[in-house]
Design an enzyme around this catalytic site. Structure first.
Site, mmCIF file in Angstrom:
data_model
loop_
_atom_site.group_PDB
_atom_site.id
_atom_site.type_symbol
_atom_site.label_atom_id
_atom_site.label_comp_id
_atom_site.label_asym_id
_atom_site.label_seq_id
_atom_site.Cartn_x
_atom_site.Cartn_y
_atom_site.Cartn_z
ATOM 1 N N GLY A 56 -99.963 3.655 -17.421
ATOM 2 C CA GLY A 56 -98.668 4.253 -17.118
ATOM 3 C C GLY A 56 -98.438 4.105 -15.615
ATOM 4 C CG ASP B 286 -94.603 -0.420 -16.293
ATOM 5 O OD1 ASP B 286 -94.103 -0.142 -17.397
ATOM 6 O OD2 ASP B 286 -95.768 -0.105 -15.979
HETATM 7 O O1 MRU Z 1 -99.405 -0.960 -20.301
HETATM 8 P P1 MRU Z 1 -99.079 0.474 -20.048
HETATM 9 O O2 MRU Z 1 -99.519 1.376 -21.151
HETATM 10 O O3 MRU Z 1 -99.572 0.935 -18.693
HETATM 11 O O4 MRU Z 1 -97.507 0.508 -20.008
HETATM 12 C C1 MRU Z 1 -96.853 1.730 -19.739
HETATM 13 C C2 MRU Z 1 -95.375 1.635 -19.797
HETATM 14 O O5 MRU Z 1 -94.800 0.599 -20.039
HETATM 15 C C3 MRU Z 1 -94.617 2.899 -19.453
HETATM 16 O O6 MRU Z 1 -93.429 2.957 -20.161
HETATM 17 C C4 MRU Z 1 -94.302 2.921 -17.961
HETATM 18 O O7 MRU Z 1 -95.454 2.652 -17.209
HETATM 19 C C5 MRU Z 1 -93.725 4.202 -17.528
HETATM 20 S S1 MRU Z 1 -94.877 5.551 -17.577
HETATM 21 C C6 MRU Z 1 -94.054 6.906 -16.956
#
Ligand code: MRU
Length: 345
Positions: free
Chosen positions: A45, A235
């Site tokens: 995240g 992200d």
């Molecule tokens: O690959 P991840 O699980 O780290 O991806 C996370 C996401 O795409 C979330 O939607 C994003 O980081 C926002 S978290 C507040």
């Protein structure tokens, strides 16, 4: 529930790869363990990755024994570079490391203890600020929602992904507290199932009514008028409002546009990349094909099949109704509204 904590010179984190079957916490003072946890998504995240990396620099500083200023600087710079290499898309990682870099640059007293304290304090501050940003995002975002609404979300943008209650899930949980939410629909989010494993787990913990769907179910739900709004995290957001988020987000945005359903992205200011003009330049992480050919370690595809596995996609700004930030809600044209935000922050 805290997915990550600083405890007396150690980091204690919840291994998110094990959820929801096991709740395993790992305690470490080793930056390499922390970096590996980010790489394999035990810590994940965008905001939480940034927080973890900031603590990582503090951890590394505690390993310094020698009182030699130049060596300290180059050692910590190489730690920063090492942490920056863990994942390429979430800009919060680079944002937090830049803040630690500034602490390092500003340090002038020849005392390692002083530098260690400054780096720890900065990491704690980044963590606390993220908690507060989640609160503000949640309060702003809930105002967008109608009474008795059903929301669709993708991936996990909740407490597991941040230093607070979450971004997209922060708004959703606030809507529940305010009596506005009927139900949240959760995309399972293949390949790593952050929706099924993590968001469903969080919603269960909070007793929020949730319905899990396979990723390809969103269209029929929208056609049946069962979704009032889509809310996702981010992200990295370019200054034209293009939003990089978990792969599959773009699909939902296209569907939402087709069905006339508002599509909101929620993110703190640390997720906006003011250097990035459009989403086209956002580096998209590609992950091991095994994450597609296997489910929870069990092979589901024939040996040797080719796989394409981008971890994120970019939703073009014209599909986004509004972006909820901790500084307020911004609307198109995002090039104007996001730049205005930068000048205020
Ligand atoms: O690959 P991840 O699980 O780290 O991806 C996370 C996401 O795409 C979330 O939607 C994003 O980081 C926002 S978290 C507040």
């Amino acid at each position: 529930m805290k997915p990550l904590e600083w405890i007396n010179g150690n980091i204690r984190f919840l291994d998110q790869t094990k959820l929801p079957l096991e709740e395993v916490f790992i305690k470490t003072d080793d930056v390499a363990v922390l970096a590996e946890a980010i790489r394999h998504l035990a810590i994940r995240g965008a905001p939480l990755i940034g927080i973890a990396a900031a603590y990582g620099v503090a951890l590394a500083s505690l390993q310094i024994k020698k009182n030699e200023v130049n060596e300290v600087r180059s050692y910590l710079q190489s730690t920063i570079d090492f942490l920056a290499s863990t994942r390429p898309t979430a800009v919060n990682l680079f944002w937090a490391l830049k803040r630690q870099r500034r602490v390092l640059d500003a340090w002038q007293i020849n005392s390692i203890a002083d530098l260690q304290k400054r780096l720890i304090d900065e990491a704690l501050l980044i963590h606390q600020e993220d908690f507060e940003m989640c609160e503000r995002i949640s309060s702003f975002g809930v105002e967008l929602l109608p009474q008795s609404c059903s929301i669709l979300t993708h991936c996990n943008a909740g407490a597991l992904a941040t230093g607070g209650r979450g971004t997209a899930l922060g708004i959703i949980s606030k809507a529940w507290e305010d009596g506005k939410l009927k139900c949240v629909y959760i995309d399972e989010t293949r390949p790593l199932l952050q929706g099924a494993r993590l968001t469903a787990w969080e919603m269960k913990q909070a007793n929020i009514p949730a319905t899990l769907i396979a990723d390809n179910t969103a269209a029929i739900l929208m056609k049946q008028r069962k979704i009032d709004a889509v809310i996702v995290g981010a992200d990295r957001i370019a200054i034209n409002g293009d939003v990089a988020n978990k792969v599959g987000t773009y699909n939902i945005a296209v569907l939402a546009k087709h069905h006339g359903i508002p599509f909101y992205a929620a993110a703190p200011i640390s997720t906006i990349d003011f250097q990035m003009k459009t989403g086209e330049d956002i580096p998209i992480e590609e992950r091991d094909g095994k994450e597609v050919t296997e489910v929870l370690g069990k092979r589901i595809a024939p040996e040797g099949v080719a796989v394409y596995s981008p971890a994120f996609d970019v939703t073009p700004n014209e599909l986004i109704t509004a972006i909820v930030t901790d500084q307020g809600i911004v609307y198109p044209p995002f090039s104007d509204s996001l730049m205005h935000l930068q000048s205020q922050s």
